[in-house]
Write an enzyme that holds these catalytic residues in place. Structure first.
Site, PDB file in Angstrom:
ATOM      1  N   ASP A  29       0.853  -1.191   0.000  1.00  0.00           N
ATOM      2  CA  ASP A  29       0.000   0.000   0.000  1.00  0.00           C
ATOM      3  C   ASP A  29       0.891   1.245   0.000  1.00  0.00           C
ATOM      4  O   ASP A  29       1.892   1.313   0.707  1.00  0.00           O
ATOM      5  CB  ASP A  29      -0.919  -0.004   1.227  1.00  0.00           C
ATOM      6  CG  ASP A  29      -2.061   0.981   1.093  1.00  0.00           C
ATOM      7  OD1 ASP A  29      -3.212   0.535   0.991  1.00  0.00           O
ATOM      8  OD2 ASP A  29      -1.804   2.216   1.090  1.00  0.00           O
ATOM      9  N   ILE A  30       0.495   2.225  -0.809  1.00  0.00           N
ATOM     10  CA  ILE A  30       1.330   3.432  -0.963  1.00  0.00           C
ATOM     11  C   ILE A  30       1.290   4.314   0.290  1.00  0.00           C
ATOM     12  O   ILE A  30       2.210   5.104   0.525  1.00  0.00           O
ATOM     13  CB  ILE A  30       0.894   4.208  -2.234  1.00  0.00           C
ATOM     14  CG1 ILE A  30       2.009   5.067  -2.769  1.00  0.00           C
ATOM     15  CG2 ILE A  30      -0.374   5.002  -1.991  1.00  0.00           C
ATOM     16  CD1 ILE A  30       1.766   5.573  -4.175  1.00  0.00           C
ATOM     17  N   ASN A  85     -12.812  -3.028   2.738  1.00  0.00           N
ATOM     18  CA  ASN A  85     -13.704  -1.878   2.825  1.00  0.00           C
ATOM     19  C   ASN A  85     -14.657  -1.912   1.633  1.00  0.00           C
ATOM     20  O   ASN A  85     -14.218  -2.129   0.498  1.00  0.00           O
ATOM     21  CB  ASN A  85     -12.897  -0.577   2.808  1.00  0.00           C
ATOM     22  CG  ASN A  85     -11.970  -0.452   4.008  1.00  0.00           C
ATOM     23  OD1 ASN A  85     -12.313  -0.882   5.105  1.00  0.00           O
ATOM     24  ND2 ASN A  85     -10.793   0.117   3.802  1.00  0.00           N
ATOM     25  N   GLY A  91     -15.751   2.938   3.711  1.00  0.00           N
ATOM     26  CA  GLY A  91     -14.487   3.646   3.540  1.00  0.00           C
ATOM     27  C   GLY A  91     -13.707   3.237   2.306  1.00  0.00           C
ATOM     28  O   GLY A  91     -12.507   3.491   2.212  1.00  0.00           O
ATOM     29  N   GLN A  92     -14.385   2.612   1.332  1.00  0.00           N
ATOM     30  CA  GLN A  92     -13.687   2.198   0.109  1.00  0.00           C
ATOM     31  C   GLN A  92     -13.371   3.423  -0.749  1.00  0.00           C
ATOM     32  O   GLN A  92     -14.248   4.256  -1.005  1.00  0.00           O
ATOM     33  CB  GLN A  92     -14.566   1.214  -0.682  1.00  0.00           C
ATOM     34  CG  GLN A  92     -13.883   0.668  -1.932  1.00  0.00           C
ATOM     35  CD  GLN A  92     -14.721  -0.397  -2.641  1.00  0.00           C
ATOM     36  OE1 GLN A  92     -15.876  -0.641  -2.270  1.00  0.00           O
ATOM     37  NE2 GLN A  92     -14.149  -1.010  -3.650  1.00  0.00           N
ATOM     38  N   HIS A  98     -10.393  -5.304  -3.168  1.00  0.00           N
ATOM     39  CA  HIS A  98      -9.052  -5.566  -2.630  1.00  0.00           C
ATOM     40  C   HIS A  98      -9.160  -5.862  -1.146  1.00  0.00           C
ATOM     41  O   HIS A  98     -10.051  -5.366  -0.461  1.00  0.00           O
ATOM     42  CB  HIS A  98      -8.107  -4.385  -2.862  1.00  0.00           C
ATOM     43  CG  HIS A  98      -8.644  -3.078  -2.371  1.00  0.00           C
ATOM     44  ND1 HIS A  98      -9.582  -2.354  -3.065  1.00  0.00           N
ATOM     45  CD2 HIS A  98      -8.400  -2.374  -1.232  1.00  0.00           C
ATOM     46  CE1 HIS A  98      -9.886  -1.250  -2.396  1.00  0.00           C
ATOM     47  NE2 HIS A  98      -9.181  -1.244  -1.270  1.00  0.00           N
ATOM     48  N   LEU A  99      -8.227  -6.658  -0.707  1.00  0.00           N
ATOM     49  CA  LEU A  99      -8.157  -7.048   0.695  1.00  0.00           C
ATOM     50  C   LEU A  99      -6.892  -6.431   1.285  1.00  0.00           C
ATOM     51  O   LEU A  99      -5.813  -6.572   0.722  1.00  0.00           O
ATOM     52  CB  LEU A  99      -8.117  -8.577   0.745  1.00  0.00           C
ATOM     53  CG  LEU A  99      -8.166  -9.270   2.093  1.00  0.00           C
ATOM     54  CD1 LEU A  99      -8.801 -10.641   1.926  1.00  0.00           C
ATOM     55  CD2 LEU A  99      -6.755  -9.430   2.646  1.00  0.00           C
ATOM     56  N   HIS A 100      -7.054  -5.698   2.382  1.00  0.00           N
ATOM     57  CA  HIS A 100      -5.897  -5.143   3.098  1.00  0.00           C
ATOM     58  C   HIS A 100      -5.341  -6.211   4.035  1.00  0.00           C
ATOM     59  O   HIS A 100      -6.115  -6.839   4.786  1.00  0.00           O
ATOM     60  CB  HIS A 100      -6.300  -3.942   3.960  1.00  0.00           C
ATOM     61  CG  HIS A 100      -6.802  -2.754   3.210  1.00  0.00           C
ATOM     62  ND1 HIS A 100      -6.029  -1.640   2.967  1.00  0.00           N
ATOM     63  CD2 HIS A 100      -8.004  -2.493   2.649  1.00  0.00           C
ATOM     64  CE1 HIS A 100      -6.740  -0.738   2.309  1.00  0.00           C
ATOM     65  NE2 HIS A 100      -7.954  -1.231   2.099  1.00  0.00           N
TER      66      HIS A 100
HETATM   67  P1  AMP Z   1      -9.651   1.442   0.249  1.00  0.00           P
HETATM   68  O1  AMP Z   1      -9.696   2.791   0.923  1.00  0.00           O
HETATM   69  O2  AMP Z   1     -10.061   0.300   1.093  1.00  0.00           O
HETATM   70  O3  AMP Z   1     -10.378   1.494  -1.084  1.00  0.00           O
HETATM   71  O4  AMP Z   1      -8.131   1.170  -0.052  1.00  0.00           O
HETATM   72  C1  AMP Z   1      -7.435   1.733  -1.116  1.00  0.00           C
HETATM   73  C2  AMP Z   1      -5.995   1.682  -0.746  1.00  0.00           C
HETATM   74  O5  AMP Z   1      -5.232   1.859  -1.925  1.00  0.00           O
HETATM   75  C3  AMP Z   1      -5.560   2.782   0.229  1.00  0.00           C
HETATM   76  O6  AMP Z   1      -5.035   2.181   1.415  1.00  0.00           O
HETATM   77  C4  AMP Z   1      -4.494   3.553  -0.541  1.00  0.00           C
HETATM   78  O7  AMP Z   1      -3.414   3.973   0.268  1.00  0.00           O
HETATM   79  C5  AMP Z   1      -4.053   2.527  -1.578  1.00  0.00           C
HETATM   80  N1  AMP Z   1      -3.489   3.084  -2.800  1.00  0.00           N
HETATM   81  C6  AMP Z   1      -3.962   4.127  -3.520  1.00  0.00           C
HETATM   82  N2  AMP Z   1      -3.184   4.323  -4.605  1.00  0.00           N
HETATM   83  C7  AMP Z   1      -2.199   3.386  -4.559  1.00  0.00           C
HETATM   84  C8  AMP Z   1      -1.079   3.069  -5.392  1.00  0.00           C
HETATM   85  N3  AMP Z   1      -0.812   3.772  -6.517  1.00  0.00           N
HETATM   86  N4  AMP Z   1      -0.282   2.044  -5.026  1.00  0.00           N
HETATM   87  C9  AMP Z   1      -0.536   1.342  -3.901  1.00  0.00           C
HETATM   88  N5  AMP Z   1      -1.572   1.572  -3.079  1.00  0.00           N
HETATM   89  C10 AMP Z   1      -2.392   2.593  -3.405  1.00  0.00           C
END
Ligand code: AMP
Ligand code: ZN
Length: 112
Positions: A29-30, A85, A91-92, A98-100
């Protein structure tokens, strides 16, 4: 195609890829929320958990099983958290399922 994670999957946007197979990829995750924070993402575009169909059940199992395997490989022996999410209240922010996978620190409950 405008989906950020589809672009990460096709390589047109760079990512720190940790794992990949024919069904999914995992990358860092970025904006990490824990010392280990990976996203486990199906290659096929599915907007959210709310959009899965019955035929996706094996894929969902695969994402969970791979998350456990990745956590094991990364030495998260004290535990970890897996989060999906979904939608605005969930909070998506990226509309590709995607799964964190979060670990490396103690998590609190309930989440904010
Ligand atoms: P969500 O809020 O559950 O939809 O998660 C989206 C996630 O994607 C967040 O934790 C962001 O930090 C992550 N994210 C957004 N852009 C990027 C990227 N370019 N590379 C890696 N993670 C990212
Ligand atoms: Zn996508």
């Amino acid at each position: 195609m405008s989906c950020l994670f589809c672009k990460i999957i096709d390589g047109s946007i760079p990512s720190n890829r940790i794992y990949e197979d024919e069904e999914c990829i995992a990358f860092a995750d970025i904006h990490p929320q824990a010392p280990a924070h990976l996203l486990v993402v199906p290659r096929r575009h599915i907007g959210s958990l709310a959009e899965v169909a019955g035929e996706d059940t094996p894929l969902l199992g695969h994402l969970l099983a791979k998350s456990a395997e990745i956590a094991r490989q990364r030495g998260l022996t004290k535990g970890y958290r897996t989060v999906i999410n979904t939608g605005a209240d969930g909070g998506q922010t990226v509309d590709h399922l995607h799964l964190h996978l979060l670990g490396g620190r103690h998590m609190v409950w309930p989440p904010g």
